[in-house]
Design a protein around this motif. Sequence first.
Motif, PDB file in Angstrom:
ATOM      1  N   MET A   1      20.023 -47.156 -31.392  1.00 18.71           N
ATOM      2  CA  MET A   1      20.016 -48.006 -30.195  1.00 18.71           C
ATOM      3  C   MET A   1      19.410 -49.375 -30.495  1.00 18.71           C
ATOM      4  SD  MET A   1      21.491 -46.487 -27.666  1.00 18.71           S
ATOM      5  CE  MET A   1      20.929 -47.288 -26.181  1.00 18.71           C
ATOM      6  N   GLY A   2      18.855 -49.533 -31.692  1.00 17.07           N
ATOM      7  CA  GLY A   2      18.293 -50.819 -32.078  1.00 17.07           C
ATOM      8  C   GLY A   2      16.864 -51.029 -31.628  1.00 17.07           C
ATOM      9  N   ARG A   3      16.158 -49.946 -31.306  1.00 18.33           N
ATOM     10  CA  ARG A   3      14.789 -50.080 -30.817  1.00 18.33           C
ATOM     11  C   ARG A   3      13.751 -49.572 -31.798  1.00 18.33           C
ATOM     12  NH1 ARG A   3      17.023 -48.110 -25.460  1.00 18.33           N
ATOM     13  NH2 ARG A   3      16.728 -46.086 -26.379  1.00 18.33           N
ATOM     14  N   GLY A   4      14.111 -48.742 -32.755  1.00 14.05           N
ATOM     15  CA  GLY A   4      13.137 -48.177 -33.679  1.00 14.05           C
ATOM     16  C   GLY A   4      12.798 -49.151 -34.791  1.00 14.05           C
ATOM     17  N   ARG A   5      11.607 -48.991 -35.347  1.00 13.23           N
ATOM     18  CA  ARG A   5      11.177 -49.838 -36.454  1.00 13.23           C
ATOM     19  C   ARG A   5      10.551 -48.949 -37.516  1.00 13.23           C
ATOM     20  NH1 ARG A   5       9.667 -52.448 -31.807  1.00 13.23           N
ATOM     21  NH2 ARG A   5       7.635 -51.493 -31.918  1.00 13.23           N
ATOM     22  N   ILE A   6      11.058 -49.020 -38.728  1.00 17.26           N
ATOM     23  CA  ILE A   6      10.538 -48.218 -39.819  1.00 17.26           C
ATOM     24  C   ILE A   6       9.134 -48.704 -40.167  1.00 17.26           C
ATOM     25  CG2 ILE A   6      10.823 -47.610 -42.249  1.00 17.26           C
ATOM     26  CD1 ILE A   6      13.818 -47.754 -41.796  1.00 17.26           C
ATOM     27  N   GLY A   7       8.216 -47.771 -40.331  1.00 11.18           N
ATOM     28  CA  GLY A   7       6.861 -48.119 -40.699  1.00 11.18           C
ATOM     29  C   GLY A   7       5.969 -48.429 -39.517  1.00 11.18           C
ATOM     30  N   ASN A   8       6.496 -48.344 -38.334  1.00 11.91           N
ATOM     31  CA  ASN A   8       5.703 -48.631 -37.145  1.00 11.91           C
ATOM     32  C   ASN A   8       5.078 -47.339 -36.649  1.00 11.91           C
ATOM     33  OD1 ASN A   8       4.628 -49.605 -34.821  1.00 11.91           O
ATOM     34  ND2 ASN A   8       6.559 -50.246 -33.915  1.00 11.91           N
ATOM     35  N   ALA A   9       3.958 -47.456 -35.971  1.00 13.09           N
ATOM     36  CA  ALA A   9       3.279 -46.276 -35.447  1.00 13.09           C
ATOM     37  C   ALA A   9       4.123 -45.573 -34.399  1.00 13.09           C
ATOM     38  CB  ALA A   9       1.928 -46.667 -34.854  1.00 13.09           C
TER      39      ALA A   9
ATOM     40  N   ARG B   1      26.506 -48.324 -26.504  1.00 15.08           N
ATOM     41  CA  ARG B   1      25.592 -47.952 -27.590  1.00 15.08           C
ATOM     42  C   ARG B   1      25.075 -46.534 -27.397  1.00 15.08           C
ATOM     43  NH1 ARG B   1      20.902 -51.691 -28.176  1.00 15.08           N
ATOM     44  NH2 ARG B   1      21.067 -51.718 -25.942  1.00 15.08           N
ATOM     45  N   HIS B   2      24.794 -46.158 -26.149  1.00 13.45           N
ATOM     46  CA  HIS B   2      24.299 -44.819 -25.841  1.00 13.45           C
ATOM     47  C   HIS B   2      25.340 -43.770 -26.239  1.00 13.45           C
ATOM     48  CE1 HIS B   2      22.350 -41.609 -23.519  1.00 13.45           C
ATOM     49  NE2 HIS B   2      23.551 -41.315 -23.086  1.00 13.45           N
ATOM     50  N   ASP B   3      26.598 -44.038 -25.954  1.00 16.07           N
ATOM     51  CA  ASP B   3      27.676 -43.096 -26.286  1.00 16.07           C
ATOM     52  C   ASP B   3      27.711 -42.832 -27.787  1.00 16.07           C
ATOM     53  OD1 ASP B   3      30.042 -41.603 -26.382  1.00 16.07           O
ATOM     54  OD2 ASP B   3      31.299 -43.391 -26.369  1.00 16.07           O
ATOM     55  N   LYS B   4      27.684 -43.893 -28.582  1.00 17.05           N
ATOM     56  CA  LYS B   4      27.745 -43.728 -30.035  1.00 17.05           C
ATOM     57  C   LYS B   4      26.483 -43.061 -30.586  1.00 17.05           C
ATOM     58  CE  LYS B   4      30.834 -47.589 -30.710  1.00 17.05           C
ATOM     59  NZ  LYS B   4      30.908 -49.021 -30.878  1.00 17.05           N
ATOM     60  N   ALA B   5      25.324 -43.470 -30.087  1.00 18.77           N
ATOM     61  CA  ALA B   5      24.063 -42.917 -30.596  1.00 18.77           C
ATOM     62  C   ALA B   5      23.896 -41.456 -30.205  1.00 18.77           C
ATOM     63  CB  ALA B   5      22.885 -43.742 -30.071  1.00 18.77           C
ATOM     64  N   GLU B   6      24.292 -41.097 -28.990  1.00 18.44           N
ATOM     65  CA  GLU B   6      24.172 -39.708 -28.550  1.00 18.44           C
ATOM     66  C   GLU B   6      25.120 -38.805 -29.338  1.00 18.44           C
ATOM     67  OE1 GLU B   6      23.670 -37.458 -24.309  1.00 18.44           O
ATOM     68  OE2 GLU B   6      25.292 -38.922 -24.450  1.00 18.44           O
ATOM     69  N   ALA B   7      26.327 -39.289 -29.587  1.00 20.03           N
ATOM     70  CA  ALA B   7      27.278 -38.501 -30.373  1.00 20.03           C
ATOM     71  C   ALA B   7      26.783 -38.288 -31.801  1.00 20.03           C
ATOM     72  CB  ALA B   7      28.645 -39.186 -30.377  1.00 20.03           C
ATOM     73  N   ALA B   8      26.152 -39.309 -32.374  1.00 23.42           N
ATOM     74  CA  ALA B   8      25.692 -39.216 -33.759  1.00 23.42           C
ATOM     75  C   ALA B   8      24.415 -38.393 -33.903  1.00 23.42           C
ATOM     76  CB  ALA B   8      25.456 -40.611 -34.327  1.00 23.42           C
ATOM     77  N   THR B   9      23.684 -38.211 -32.831  1.00 23.43           N
ATOM     78  CA  THR B   9      22.415 -37.489 -32.935  1.00 23.43           C
ATOM     79  C   THR B   9      22.501 -36.123 -32.263  1.00 23.43           C
ATOM     80  OG1 THR B   9      21.574 -38.667 -30.982  1.00 23.43           O
ATOM     81  CG2 THR B   9      21.007 -39.566 -33.138  1.00 23.43           C
ATOM     82  N   LEU B  10      22.442 -36.087 -30.959  1.00 20.09           N
ATOM     83  CA  LEU B  10      22.367 -34.809 -30.241  1.00 20.09           C
ATOM     84  C   LEU B  10      23.633 -33.975 -30.412  1.00 20.09           C
ATOM     85  CD1 LEU B  10      20.732 -32.965 -28.361  1.00 20.09           C
ATOM     86  CD2 LEU B  10      21.861 -34.108 -26.450  1.00 20.09           C
ATOM     87  N   TYR B  11      24.788 -34.569 -30.151  1.00 21.15           N
ATOM     88  CA  TYR B  11      26.035 -33.794 -30.247  1.00 21.15           C
ATOM     89  C   TYR B  11      26.284 -33.315 -31.660  1.00 21.15           C
ATOM     90  CZ  TYR B  11      27.147 -35.553 -25.564  1.00 21.15           C
ATOM     91  OH  TYR B  11      27.135 -35.854 -24.236  1.00 21.15           O
TER      92      TYR B  11
END
Length: 192
Positions: A140-148, A44-54
Amino acid sequence: MVPRTITEALYADHVAVLRDLGRALANPGLIPSLYPTIANSLRRHDKAEAATLYNALAAYPVEILQIHKSEAEHAQIGKLLDRMDQIPYSDPRFFADLREVSRLLDTHLAVEQSQVFAAARALLPIPRQYQLAERYEMKMGRGRIGNASLVRPTLGRPRRNISRQMAAPVVTKRRPWWQHFFGTLPVFNRGR
């Protein structure tokens, strides 16, 4: 969760995976419980890092950032994980491959955290770094929309608080100053 930049979010995941990998190497009896978590986190880290930082750094000179090298190292680790999925945990080849994953991660992270992260902090504006961290956490499946947890710091200008629009208003009763220090002791509540 405290708001953080993309490099801080990636670094926290790097530390967590290395911790679990070190525990598995130190105690092979923990491999059956730790390996699925390690492999899932790395994929999951590989895919998320490629889609964001890279993806964000793709607009800058790639030779300087060594993004292609980092992506190749990610692919090499992914192939090794795929091979390990086919081997039983008790097989000596599995433990040798786990050691190889650890070695590859150590060399990959040394370069990535010293060069790629430094370039990201220097090239990307701070608000963009926070935005990328939010996207990374969502992937990564940890964020929640509308959360503080997704509210960024103001960075010098006022921003609308997303969670304030979705949350119910909180009604609090104002307490006397001494209750903050002494609580609601019966000695102080005489006559009320």
